[in-house]
Write a protein that holds these residues in place. Structure first.
Motif, PDB file in Angstrom:
ATOM      1  N   GLY A 154       0.832  -1.199   0.000  1.00  0.00           N
ATOM      2  CA  GLY A 154       0.000   0.000   0.000  1.00  0.00           C
ATOM      3  C   GLY A 154       0.867   1.248   0.000  1.00  0.00           C
ATOM      4  O   GLY A 154       2.036   1.211   0.398  1.00  0.00           O
ATOM      5  N   ASN A 155       0.281   2.364  -0.446  1.00  0.00           N
ATOM      6  CA  ASN A 155       1.027   3.626  -0.462  1.00  0.00           C
ATOM      7  C   ASN A 155       0.201   4.725   0.196  1.00  0.00           C
ATOM      8  O   ASN A 155      -0.925   4.500   0.650  1.00  0.00           O
ATOM      9  CB  ASN A 155       1.420   4.002  -1.893  1.00  0.00           C
ATOM     10  CG  ASN A 155       0.212   4.138  -2.812  1.00  0.00           C
ATOM     11  OD1 ASN A 155      -0.859   4.581  -2.394  1.00  0.00           O
ATOM     12  ND2 ASN A 155       0.378   3.756  -4.077  1.00  0.00           N
ATOM     13  N   VAL A 156       0.749   5.917   0.218  1.00  0.00           N
ATOM     14  CA  VAL A 156       0.103   7.027   0.916  1.00  0.00           C
ATOM     15  C   VAL A 156      -1.248   7.369   0.294  1.00  0.00           C
ATOM     16  O   VAL A 156      -2.196   7.739   1.019  1.00  0.00           O
ATOM     17  CB  VAL A 156       1.035   8.249   0.968  1.00  0.00           C
ATOM     18  CG1 VAL A 156       1.257   8.836  -0.433  1.00  0.00           C
ATOM     19  CG2 VAL A 156       0.494   9.320   1.911  1.00  0.00           C
ATOM     20  N   ASP A 157      -1.390   7.229  -1.012  1.00  0.00           N
ATOM     21  CA  ASP A 157      -2.678   7.534  -1.657  1.00  0.00           C
ATOM     22  C   ASP A 157      -3.754   6.541  -1.223  1.00  0.00           C
ATOM     23  O   ASP A 157      -4.906   6.924  -0.988  1.00  0.00           O
ATOM     24  CB  ASP A 157      -2.521   7.516  -3.176  1.00  0.00           C
ATOM     25  CG  ASP A 157      -1.674   8.674  -3.688  1.00  0.00           C
ATOM     26  OD1 ASP A 157      -1.703   9.752  -3.056  1.00  0.00           O
ATOM     27  OD2 ASP A 157      -0.983   8.494  -4.700  1.00  0.00           O
ATOM     28  N   SER A 264       6.203   7.211   9.278  1.00  0.00           N
ATOM     29  CA  SER A 264       7.264   8.156   8.917  1.00  0.00           C
ATOM     30  C   SER A 264       7.046   8.735   7.526  1.00  0.00           C
ATOM     31  O   SER A 264       7.478   9.863   7.240  1.00  0.00           O
ATOM     32  CB  SER A 264       8.644   7.490   9.017  1.00  0.00           C
ATOM     33  OG  SER A 264       8.715   6.315   8.230  1.00  0.00           O
ATOM     34  N   ASP A 265       6.385   7.996   6.644  1.00  0.00           N
ATOM     35  CA  ASP A 265       6.010   8.544   5.338  1.00  0.00           C
ATOM     36  C   ASP A 265       4.787   9.440   5.478  1.00  0.00           C
ATOM     37  O   ASP A 265       4.749  10.548   4.919  1.00  0.00           O
ATOM     38  CB  ASP A 265       5.713   7.414   4.354  1.00  0.00           C
ATOM     39  CG  ASP A 265       5.226   7.924   3.006  1.00  0.00           C
ATOM     40  OD1 ASP A 265       5.945   8.719   2.378  1.00  0.00           O
ATOM     41  OD2 ASP A 265       4.114   7.539   2.588  1.00  0.00           O
ATOM     42  N   TRP A 266       3.797   8.992   6.251  1.00  0.00           N
ATOM     43  CA  TRP A 266       2.552   9.751   6.418  1.00  0.00           C
ATOM     44  C   TRP A 266       2.823  11.172   6.904  1.00  0.00           C
ATOM     45  O   TRP A 266       2.274  12.139   6.376  1.00  0.00           O
ATOM     46  CB  TRP A 266       1.635   9.017   7.386  1.00  0.00           C
ATOM     47  CG  TRP A 266       0.306   9.675   7.613  1.00  0.00           C
ATOM     48  CD1 TRP A 266      -0.053  10.450   8.679  1.00  0.00           C
ATOM     49  CD2 TRP A 266      -0.831   9.632   6.744  1.00  0.00           C
ATOM     50  NE1 TRP A 266      -1.347  10.894   8.534  1.00  0.00           N
ATOM     51  CE2 TRP A 266      -1.849  10.402   7.352  1.00  0.00           C
ATOM     52  CE3 TRP A 266      -1.090   9.020   5.530  1.00  0.00           C
ATOM     53  CZ2 TRP A 266      -3.102  10.574   6.771  1.00  0.00           C
ATOM     54  CZ3 TRP A 266      -2.342   9.176   4.951  1.00  0.00           C
ATOM     55  CH2 TRP A 266      -3.332   9.951   5.568  1.00  0.00           C
ATOM     56  N   ILE A 267       3.692  11.326   7.897  1.00  0.00           N
ATOM     57  CA  ILE A 267       3.953  12.648   8.484  1.00  0.00           C
ATOM     58  C   ILE A 267       4.866  13.506   7.617  1.00  0.00           C
ATOM     59  O   ILE A 267       5.052  14.694   7.905  1.00  0.00           O
ATOM     60  CB  ILE A 267       4.539  12.533   9.904  1.00  0.00           C
ATOM     61  CG1 ILE A 267       5.899  11.828   9.881  1.00  0.00           C
ATOM     62  CG2 ILE A 267       3.558  11.823  10.831  1.00  0.00           C
ATOM     63  CD1 ILE A 267       6.612  11.832  11.227  1.00  0.00           C
ATOM     64  N   SER A 268       5.429  12.919   6.544  1.00  0.00           N
ATOM     65  CA  SER A 268       6.285  13.720   5.659  1.00  0.00           C
ATOM     66  C   SER A 268       5.461  14.618   4.740  1.00  0.00           C
ATOM     67  O   SER A 268       6.014  15.486   4.063  1.00  0.00           O
ATOM     68  CB  SER A 268       7.190  12.808   4.826  1.00  0.00           C
ATOM     69  OG  SER A 268       6.448  12.067   3.862  1.00  0.00           O
ATOM     70  N   TYR A 269       4.155  14.419   4.725  1.00  0.00           N
ATOM     71  CA  TYR A 269       3.238  15.262   3.944  1.00  0.00           C
ATOM     72  C   TYR A 269       2.505  16.184   4.916  1.00  0.00           C
ATOM     73  O   TYR A 269       1.743  15.721   5.772  1.00  0.00           O
ATOM     74  CB  TYR A 269       2.234  14.402   3.186  1.00  0.00           C
ATOM     75  CG  TYR A 269       2.861  13.494   2.145  1.00  0.00           C
ATOM     76  CD1 TYR A 269       3.047  13.914   0.830  1.00  0.00           C
ATOM     77  CD2 TYR A 269       3.274  12.189   2.489  1.00  0.00           C
ATOM     78  CE1 TYR A 269       3.616  13.084  -0.111  1.00  0.00           C
ATOM     79  CE2 TYR A 269       3.838  11.361   1.545  1.00  0.00           C
ATOM     80  CZ  TYR A 269       4.012  11.819   0.242  1.00  0.00           C
ATOM     81  OH  TYR A 269       4.593  10.980  -0.694  1.00  0.00           O
ATOM     82  N   GLN A 270       2.758  17.490   4.791  1.00  0.00           N
ATOM     83  CA  GLN A 270       2.203  18.451   5.738  1.00  0.00           C
ATOM     84  C   GLN A 270       0.682  18.418   5.773  1.00  0.00           C
ATOM     85  O   GLN A 270       0.051  18.680   6.819  1.00  0.00           O
ATOM     86  CB  GLN A 270       2.680  19.872   5.395  1.00  0.00           C
ATOM     87  CG  GLN A 270       4.161  20.094   5.606  1.00  0.00           C
ATOM     88  CD  GLN A 270       4.568  19.981   7.053  1.00  0.00           C
ATOM     89  OE1 GLN A 270       3.834  20.385   7.954  1.00  0.00           O
ATOM     90  NE2 GLN A 270       5.750  19.418   7.317  1.00  0.00           N
ATOM     91  N   GLU A 271       0.052  18.070   4.649  1.00  0.00           N
ATOM     92  CA  GLU A 271      -1.410  18.106   4.583  1.00  0.00           C
ATOM     93  C   GLU A 271      -2.056  16.899   5.268  1.00  0.00           C
ATOM     94  O   GLU A 271      -3.269  16.908   5.534  1.00  0.00           O
ATOM     95  CB  GLU A 271      -1.870  18.173   3.129  1.00  0.00           C
ATOM     96  CG  GLU A 271      -1.580  16.953   2.268  1.00  0.00           C
ATOM     97  CD  GLU A 271      -0.211  16.997   1.590  1.00  0.00           C
ATOM     98  OE1 GLU A 271      -0.066  16.313   0.573  1.00  0.00           O
ATOM     99  OE2 GLU A 271       0.678  17.692   2.097  1.00  0.00           O
TER     100      GLU A 271
END
Length: 275
Positions: A154-157, A264-271
């Motif tokens: 799975g990915n962030v999208d 750690s990937d999720w929080i790398s996107y400010q939105e």
């Protein structure tokens, strides 16, 4: 169990040429410890794969702390270790299961289905006084045929779609310990909390004394989750979520994806929102 084998079985298969043993011992506190321990002693015939050098790629702005490595380079090391899709692979770590499960998941992702985790790992093997070796094996190179299984990643999208209710019914499973899940402490990542809507199933609760709990106990851990659910399992960086992924598969869940970048990937996107 489908993906976990015991030390007694492996001991009886040690000299089979159709089996390759992989050592994935690692310490997050000392990145060279696993390699040193491998040099001191390892299971006979075992080859060594390092979490950060072999099982992870370069860290970027996104993708988390342990992104996938370059697949071609990873496959080349498999081939140099004499591993192709016909070889039965048994992987172990020191005994907590997380690093072995990472390697197991990666081979599953590449389409290799004959890969198993050694229950109890190196510690259990040593306690049984089974043989170890200091010899670094050399194998005839193989040719590994890749057959990517995108159904397990799975990915962030995807996760955003779950959070926004656009991918229902789907469930997010946070594999970290409860205090990190609740946002009470965060020893590694820059922000504390969890992905909105996630439930907490700490990965360590799937093991007892370094061994995976039996299938019935795994089923009980996840008993409130319908078997036909689409599941996305994550942790801090995609490593300790892997044993939860493995436990879910043992418990009979078919639609399980590992959110590789994890928190750690999720929080790398400010939105992206955090609970």
């Amino acid at each position: 169990m489908k993906f976990i084998i015991d030390k007694e079985w492996l001991f009886n298969q040690l000299h089979e040429s159709s089996i390759r043993i992989v050592d994935c011992r690692f310490s997050l506190a000392d990145s060279e410890k696993g390699n040193r321990e491998y040099g001191y002693s390892h299971l006979p015939g075992a080859v060594f794969f390092d979490l950060e050098k072999d099982l992870s790629g370069s860290v970027g702005d996104h993708g988390g702390r342990h992104p996938l490595p370059d697949i071609d380079e990873f496959v080349q090391k498999l081939e140099r270790s004499g591993i192709d899709e016909t070889i039965t692979v048994v992987v172990y770590d020191q005994g907590d299961g997380a690093f072995a499960a990472r390697f197991w998941w990666m081979l599953q992702y590449l389409g290799h289905e004959k890969v198993f985790v050694l229950d109890g790992g190196f510690n259990s093997w040593k306690e049984a006084d089974y043989p170890v070796s200091t010899e670094i094996p050399v194998y005839e190179p193989a040719e590994f045929k890749i057959n990517i299984n995108r159904e397990i990643i799975g990915n962030v999208d995807n996760v955003r779609a779950v959070v926004n209710g656009q991918l229902a019914p789907a469930i997010l499973i946070d594999s970290r310990e409860e205090r990190r899940y609740l946002g009470l402490e965060e020893p590694i990542d820059k922000k504390a909390g969890r992905i909105p809507g996630a439930i907490n199933k700490p990965w360590i609760e799937g093991l007892h004394a370094g061994c995976y709990k039996p299938v019935e106990a795994q089923k009980q851990r996840f008993s409130e989750i319908p078997l036909d659910s689409q599941l996305f399992v994550y942790c801090g960086s995609g490593v300790t979520a892997a044993p939860n992924f493995l436990a879910l598969k043992e418990a009979g869940f078919e639609k399980v994806k590992l959110y590789l970048g994890s928190f750690s990937d999720w929080i790398s996107y400010q939105e992206n929102k955090i609970e």
